[in-house]
Enzyme design. Structure first.
Site, mmCIF file in Angstrom:
data_model
loop_
_atom_site.group_PDB
_atom_site.id
_atom_site.type_symbol
_atom_site.label_atom_id
_atom_site.label_comp_id
_atom_site.label_asym_id
_atom_site.label_seq_id
_atom_site.Cartn_x
_atom_site.Cartn_y
_atom_site.Cartn_z
ATOM 1 N N HIS A 1 -7.357 -4.709 9.973
ATOM 2 C CA HIS A 1 -7.034 -4.484 8.556
ATOM 3 C C HIS A 1 -5.736 -5.183 8.164
ATOM 4 O O HIS A 1 -4.838 -5.372 8.979
ATOM 5 C CB HIS A 1 -7.041 -2.996 8.179
ATOM 6 C CG HIS A 1 -5.903 -2.168 8.691
ATOM 7 N ND1 HIS A 1 -6.040 -0.845 9.045
ATOM 8 C CD2 HIS A 1 -4.583 -2.450 8.897
ATOM 9 C CE1 HIS A 1 -4.884 -0.366 9.422
ATOM 10 N NE2 HIS A 1 -3.972 -1.314 9.351
ATOM 11 N N ASN B 1 -7.722 -2.798 14.119
ATOM 12 C CA ASN B 1 -9.100 -3.104 13.717
ATOM 13 C C ASN B 1 -9.169 -4.312 12.776
ATOM 14 O O ASN B 1 -10.213 -4.581 12.200
ATOM 15 C CB ASN B 1 -9.735 -1.871 13.059
ATOM 16 C CG ASN B 1 -9.003 -1.450 11.781
ATOM 17 O OD1 ASN B 1 -8.073 -2.118 11.339
ATOM 18 N ND2 ASN B 1 -9.433 -0.350 11.185
ATOM 19 N N GLU C 1 -9.728 -2.021 5.130
ATOM 20 C CA GLU C 1 -10.383 -1.709 6.397
ATOM 21 C C GLU C 1 -11.633 -2.580 6.571
ATOM 22 O O GLU C 1 -12.154 -3.120 5.583
ATOM 23 C CB GLU C 1 -10.774 -0.219 6.408
ATOM 24 C CG GLU C 1 -9.588 0.748 6.282
ATOM 25 C CD GLU C 1 -8.821 0.950 7.577
ATOM 26 O OE1 GLU C 1 -8.700 -0.001 8.372
ATOM 27 O OE2 GLU C 1 -8.324 2.071 7.792
ATOM 28 N N ASP D 1 0.815 -1.211 0.000
ATOM 29 C CA ASP D 1 0.000 0.000 0.000
ATOM 30 C C ASP D 1 0.851 1.263 0.000
ATOM 31 O O ASP D 1 2.073 1.218 0.192
ATOM 32 C CB ASP D 1 -0.962 -0.001 1.195
ATOM 33 C CG ASP D 1 -0.317 -0.494 2.495
ATOM 34 O OD1 ASP D 1 0.920 -0.516 2.566
ATOM 35 O OD2 ASP D 1 -1.061 -0.856 3.410
HETATM 36 C C1 F6R Z 1 1.491 -1.501 6.197
HETATM 37 C C2 F6R Z 1 0.134 -2.038 6.259
HETATM 38 C C3 F6R Z 1 -0.687 -2.028 7.513
HETATM 39 C C4 F6R Z 1 0.112 -2.332 8.786
HETATM 40 C C5 F6R Z 1 -0.801 -2.250 10.001
HETATM 41 C C6 F6R Z 1 -0.050 -2.480 11.296
HETATM 42 O O1 F6R Z 1 2.002 -1.618 4.882
HETATM 43 O O2 F6R Z 1 -0.330 -2.477 5.264
HETATM 44 O O3 F6R Z 1 -1.716 -2.989 7.376
HETATM 45 O O4 F6R Z 1 0.692 -3.590 8.685
HETATM 46 O O5 F6R Z 1 -1.425 -1.002 10.043
HETATM 47 O O6 F6R Z 1 0.805 -1.404 11.514
HETATM 48 P P1 F6R Z 1 1.914 -1.442 12.656
HETATM 49 O O7 F6R Z 1 2.915 -2.449 12.250
HETATM 50 O O8 F6R Z 1 2.503 -0.040 12.634
HETATM 51 O O9 F6R Z 1 1.217 -1.762 13.920
#
Ligand code: F6R
Length: 242
Positions: A139, A137, A144, A68
């Site tokens: 994702h 959440n 989401e 992403d």
């Molecule tokens: C990042 C991504 C997100 C993160 C998620 C967890 O490329 O796609 O899904 O993996 O938001 O983020 P952290 O590791 O910062 O808790």
């Protein structure tokens, strides 16, 4: 079926996960890696850089596609995922950066950018190993919670909970981009192997929900239970509610 590797802390999670990626690129030099950003994989990338510096790892034939990117952030913006990947991995190893792909956050034509990126992923011949983190959440990528599983790369409006969670990286919450481009659930599920990481107490409720709750789009990561080859490397805190 999700295989679970339990580690005592973040450092051990990072090393164990790095070992899995190291094995992947050792066994198949021209692997296609699906890569993730965020806090969770930072230690893993550090371990991969160490492995490269010791002469144990060769990235020269590795290609990568990232999950992403925020819409509207330039590549020079220090919170863009392009910047993150260079800073944490690409500039430290011998990967050919012409073969590392991310959605282009500066392309404001969302439909055009999403179909372009879908074609990029399709042209790679399949992702060998997809790395994932998990949002509080549920994702994965920026898919989401919703009432359906989006199949391909699309533009998402980030939820308030994700904006709040990511505000820690920006000067203020107002500066967090509201939209992002993300691989879809179908593209993620098409990977031959998936490696998902989780660390810390904050992730414990969602890890429990992902592993034991119903598979449903309101918990996007729950769909991973329908993938044949998923490994979850998680520390004790993240697994503490199981
Ligand atoms: C990042 C991504 C997100 C993160 C998620 C967890 O490329 O796609 O899904 O993996 O938001 O983020 P952290 O590791 O910062 O808790």
């Amino acid at each position: 079926m999700i295989q679970i590797i339990r580690t005592k802390d973040y450092e051990e999670m990072s090393r164990k996960a790095a070992n899995i990626i190291a094995a992947q690129i050792t066994l198949k030099k021209n692997s296609v890696l699906g890569l993730a950003t965020g806090s969770t994989p930072v230690g893993l990338y550090r371990c991969l850089v160490e492995g490269y510096n010791k002469g144990d790892l060769d990235f020269s034939q590795v290609r990568s596609v990232n999950l992403d990117e925020y819409q509207g952030l330039s590549r020079e913006h220090d919170q863009s995922y392009f910047y993150f990947m260079n800073d944490n991995l690409f500039k430290h190893v011998n990967i050919d950066t012409a073969e590392t792909y991310l959605p282009d956050g500066t392309n404001m034509d969302a439909e055009g950018e999403c179909s372009r990126y879908h074609e990029v992923i399709a042209s790679m011949g399949g992702v060998d190993l997809q790395l994932l983190g998990i949002g509080n959440n549920g994702h994965i990528g920026f898919n989401e919670p919703d009432d359906y599983f989006p199949e391909n790369t699309h533009c998402v409006r980030l939820t308030d909970s994700t904006i709040q969670a990511n505000a820690r990286f920006f000067a203020s919450e107002a500066e967090v981009p509201r939209y992002a481009y993300t691989m879809g659930i179908g593209e993620i599920m098409a990977a031959r192997r998936i490696l998902i990481l989780a660390s810390g107490k904050a992730k414990a409720p969602i890890i429990k929900e992902m592993l034991t709750g119903p598979v449903r789009p309101q918990v996007p990561a729950s769909i991973l239970r329908f993938h044949k080859k998923v490994t979850l490397v998680a520390d004790e805190e993240a697994l503490s509610l199981l």
